[in-house]
Scaffold this motif. Structure first.
Motif, PDB file in Angstrom:
ATOM      1  N   PHE A  12       0.803  -1.223   0.000  1.00 38.38           N
ATOM      2  CA  PHE A  12       0.000   0.000   0.000  1.00 38.38           C
ATOM      3  C   PHE A  12       0.837   1.274   0.000  1.00 38.38           C
ATOM      4  CE2 PHE A  12      -2.508  -3.332   2.140  1.00 38.38           C
ATOM      5  CZ  PHE A  12      -3.598  -3.378   1.278  1.00 38.38           C
ATOM      6  N   ASP A  13       2.172   1.157   0.052  1.00 39.75           N
ATOM      7  CA  ASP A  13       3.040   2.343   0.093  1.00 39.75           C
ATOM      8  C   ASP A  13       3.027   3.036  -1.278  1.00 39.75           C
ATOM      9  OD1 ASP A  13       5.006   1.800   2.729  1.00 39.75           O
ATOM     10  OD2 ASP A  13       4.243  -0.009   1.782  1.00 39.75           O
ATOM     11  N   GLU A  14       2.320   4.131  -1.387  1.00 42.73           N
ATOM     12  CA  GLU A  14       2.141   4.781  -2.689  1.00 42.73           C
ATOM     13  C   GLU A  14       3.461   5.266  -3.278  1.00 42.73           C
ATOM     14  OE1 GLU A  14      -0.993   7.671  -2.669  1.00 42.73           O
ATOM     15  OE2 GLU A  14      -2.337   6.363  -1.509  1.00 42.73           O
ATOM     16  N   SER A  15       4.412   5.638  -2.428  1.00 38.63           N
ATOM     17  CA  SER A  15       5.698   6.121  -2.946  1.00 38.63           C
ATOM     18  C   SER A  15       6.486   5.010  -3.633  1.00 38.63           C
ATOM     19  CB  SER A  15       6.529   6.720  -1.806  1.00 38.63           C
ATOM     20  OG  SER A  15       6.791   5.741  -0.814  1.00 38.63           O
ATOM     21  N   PHE A  43       4.939   2.663  -5.615  1.00 41.53           N
ATOM     22  CA  PHE A  43       4.143   2.103  -6.711  1.00 41.53           C
ATOM     23  C   PHE A  43       4.914   2.081  -8.031  1.00 41.53           C
ATOM     24  CE2 PHE A  43      -0.512   2.841  -5.118  1.00 41.53           C
ATOM     25  CZ  PHE A  43      -0.252   2.016  -4.044  1.00 41.53           C
ATOM     26  N   GLU A  44       5.479   3.205  -8.414  1.00 40.19           N
ATOM     27  CA  GLU A  44       6.115   3.286  -9.737  1.00 40.19           C
ATOM     28  C   GLU A  44       7.292   2.322  -9.855  1.00 40.19           C
ATOM     29  OE1 GLU A  44       8.186   6.523 -12.800  1.00 40.19           O
ATOM     30  OE2 GLU A  44       7.337   7.204 -10.895  1.00 40.19           O
ATOM     31  N   TYR A  49      -1.290  -2.694 -10.777  1.00 39.53           N
ATOM     32  CA  TYR A  49      -1.935  -1.662  -9.973  1.00 39.53           C
ATOM     33  C   TYR A  49      -3.410  -2.012  -9.802  1.00 39.53           C
ATOM     34  CZ  TYR A  49      -4.049   2.822  -8.767  1.00 39.53           C
ATOM     35  OH  TYR A  49      -4.776   3.814  -8.152  1.00 39.53           O
ATOM     36  N   ASP A  66      -7.169  -0.733  -7.817  1.00 40.31           N
ATOM     37  CA  ASP A  66      -7.940   0.175  -6.975  1.00 40.31           C
ATOM     38  C   ASP A  66      -9.407  -0.231  -7.053  1.00 40.31           C
ATOM     39  OD1 ASP A  66      -8.711   1.039  -9.468  1.00 40.31           O
ATOM     40  OD2 ASP A  66      -8.089   3.116  -9.210  1.00 40.31           O
ATOM     41  N   LEU A  88      -8.013   2.274   2.421  1.00 38.00           N
ATOM     42  CA  LEU A  88      -6.879   1.978   1.538  1.00 38.00           C
ATOM     43  C   LEU A  88      -7.436   1.750   0.139  1.00 38.00           C
ATOM     44  CD1 LEU A  88      -4.936  -0.426   3.936  1.00 38.00           C
ATOM     45  CD2 LEU A  88      -4.295   1.916   3.338  1.00 38.00           C
ATOM     46  N   GLN A  93      -5.964   2.058  -2.927  1.00 38.66           N
ATOM     47  CA  GLN A  93      -5.146   1.563  -4.035  1.00 38.66           C
ATOM     48  C   GLN A  93      -3.951   0.793  -3.493  1.00 38.66           C
ATOM     49  OE1 GLN A  93      -3.688   4.913  -6.301  1.00 38.66           O
ATOM     50  NE2 GLN A  93      -3.339   6.153  -4.474  1.00 38.66           N
ATOM     51  N   ALA A  94      -3.429  -0.100  -4.335  1.00 39.47           N
ATOM     52  CA  ALA A  94      -2.289  -0.944  -3.949  1.00 39.47           C
ATOM     53  C   ALA A  94      -1.624  -1.456  -5.204  1.00 39.47           C
ATOM     54  CB  ALA A  94      -2.768  -2.116  -3.095  1.00 39.47           C
ATOM     55  N   ASN A 149       2.544  -2.352   4.514  1.00 47.93           N
ATOM     56  CA  ASN A 149       2.471  -0.898   4.465  1.00 47.93           C
ATOM     57  C   ASN A 149       3.457  -0.337   5.483  1.00 47.93           C
ATOM     58  OD1 ASN A 149       1.465   1.585   3.565  1.00 47.93           O
ATOM     59  ND2 ASN A 149      -0.036   1.687   5.230  1.00 47.93           N
TER      60      ASN A 149
END
Length: 371
Positions: free
Chosen positions: A94-97, A99-100, A118, A120, A135, A137-138, A244
Motif C-alpha cells: 500500500f506504500d504509494e511512494s 508504486f512506480e 496496480y 484500486d 486503503l 489503491q495498492a 504498508n
C-alpha cells in the motif's frame, strides 16, 4: 570429507543439506536448541520486502528461494511427514511512494516472480475484501509466497538427525578456534572438548562478531531485534499478505496470521515489550480492521544478523585455508538461505558456481582498526 558446521539456524542447516547431498560427512553444533533463533522467529516471506530497496546481490540470492524450497520440500516431506507449507498468497503493498518502482521492477530486473499490477476500487476488493476501505489503491504481486518457517526447520532437522552422514550436537557452544599455519586444527567447546574436522563453517547469525578477535578480522554482524505478534483467525480468512510502511500481515494456511515487525538495537535482548507490540497491532489493524475480533495467541522477538548492506558473507575466511562463513543475511536470511548454502557448497567442493561469488566474498572483511 568431514565438515563441522557451527550454528544450526537456517543457514547452517541448509549448508548441511547441500553438503551431505554431495557425500560429505557433517557435524552440526549449536549453542542452544537448533533452529530456535532468527530462523524460527521471522515471518517467512519468500522475497525481500520491497526488493528495490536492497542491493542487487541480495535479490540475486533471494530470487531462487521459492523454487529451491519447493524442491527440498518435495524431497524431504515424504521422509519426515512435515510439509513446509509454502503458501501462494500473493502480496498487496500500500506504500504509494513505491508504486512506480514496484510496477517496473520485474521487467527491469528480469524477475517474473516480482510481476506487479496496480489495483484500486472493486478489483482491489476482489483480491482481498478484508482490507480497510480507506486503503483505496495498492500494487499486487500475485506470485509472492510465504513459508511456515518453524515447519521448514522441523522438517530439515528431522531429516538431518536420521541421516547416516550427520551428527547433531545441540546445547554445545563452540567457543575457541585453534589456528596454526593458516589452518583450523580443531575447535573447543565450552567444556574444553576438542572437535576435529577437515573443514569448518561459521553460520552463527547474529552471534558472528564473536569470532572477530580470534580471527583478527572486523566481522560487522550485529543483532537487531525484531518483534512479532500472532493472531488466530479461521483458515483461509485473510487471502493475501499485506504490507504498508514496512509492517506486514502474513496469513498461514490454518488461519494464523503473523504480524510484524520492528527494529531495535538492544544487544542480545529477546524480550518483547508492550509498546512495540501495540505499534505492530495498530499498524496491522490499520490495514485489516476486522482482525481486531480475533485473539492474539503469541508474541515473540528474534535477533536478525545485521550487516552493513544486508549482503551476506559467503566463502572462505581470509588467510585460513579450511574455514568458511555463511552469515550476515540481516532481514532476508530465509529467502536467501537456499541459494547461499548452494553457493557455499559449490565453493567448498570446488564446483562451478551459479552466481558470481565475488559479490559475497569474505575478502570484504577488514582487519580491525588499531586505536
Amino acid at each position: 570429507m568431514h565438515i563441522a558446521i557451527i550454528g544450526a539456524g537456517v543457514s547452517g542447516l541448509l549448508t548441511a543439506l547441500e553438503l551431505i547431498e554431495h557425500g560429505c560427512q557433517v557435524s552440526i553444533f549449536d549453542q542452544q536448541q537448533a533452529g530456535q533463533a532468527a530462523s524460527w522467529a521471522g515471518g517467512g516471506i519468500l522475497s525481500p520486502m520491497y526488493p528495490w530497496r536492497y542491493p542487487q546481490a541480495v535479490n540475486t540470492l533471494a530470487q531462487n528461494g521459492k523454487t529451491l524450497y519447493q524442491q527440498w520440500n518435495q524431497k524431504l516431506q515424504p521422509l519426515t511427514g512435515i510439509d513446509f507449507e509454502i503458501h501462494d498468497t500473493g502480496m498487496l503493498i500500500f506504500d504509494e511512494s513505491d508504486f512506480e518502482i514496484g510496477l517496473n521492477y520485474a521487467k527491469k530486473h528480469r524477475e517474473p516472480m516480482q510481476h506487479a499490477s496496480y489495483l484500486d476500487g472493486n478489483p482491489l476488493q476482489q483480491v482481498n475484501s478484508r482490507i480497510n476501505s480507506k486503503l483505496e489503491q495498492a500494487i499486487y504481486f500475485p506470485e509472492l509466497s510465504n513459508i511456515r518457517n518453524p515447519r521448514l526447520l522441523q522438517s530439515i532437522m528431522a531429516y538431518l538427525k536420521q541421516h547416516p552422514l550427520v551428527r547433531f550436537f545441540e546445547h554445545r557452544p563452540v567457543v575457541k578456534l585453534h589456528i596454526q599455519q593458516h589452518q583450523i586444527g580443531y575447535v573447543l567447546d565450552e567444556s574444553g572438548i576438542k572437535i576435529e574436522a577437515d573443514q569448518f563453517v561459521i553460520a552463527t547469525g547474529a552471534w558472528s562478531q564473536h569470532w572477530s578477535q580470534q580471527l583478527d578480522l572486523d566481522i560487522p554482524v550485529h543483532p537487531v531485534q525484531g518483534q512479532m505478534v500472532l493472531f488466530k483467525a479461521p483458515a483461509q480468512w485473510l487471502p493475501t499478505m499485506c504490507m504498508n510502511n514496512v509492517m506486514y500481515l502474513i496469513p498461514r494456511q490454518d488461519g494464523h496470521i503473523v504480524c510484524g515487525s520492528s527494529m531495535a538495537h538492544c544487544g542480545f535482548n529477546t524480550l518483547p515489550d508492550s509498546t512495540t507490540k501495540q505499534n505492530i497491532v495498530d499498524a496491522c489493524l490499520e490495514m485489516v480492521p476486522e482482525l481486531a475480533q480475533f485473539p492474539i495467541v503469541k508474541q515473540w522477538a528474534g535477533l536478525r544478523p545485521s550487516s552493513p548492506t544486508g549482503i551476506p558473507y559467503i566463502g572462505q575466511v581470509p588467510e585460513i585455508d579450511n574455514l568458511w562463513i555463511n552469515a550476515g543475511h540481516f532481514r532476508n536470511g530465509l529467502c536467501m538461505g537456499p541459494a547461499s548454502a548452494q553457493l557455499l557448497r559449490q565453493l567448498m567442493l570446488k564446483q562451478p558456481t551459479d552466481i558470481n561469488p565475488a559479490l559475497y566474498s569474505p575478502e570484504r572483511l577488514s582487519k580491525p582498526v588499531m586505536v
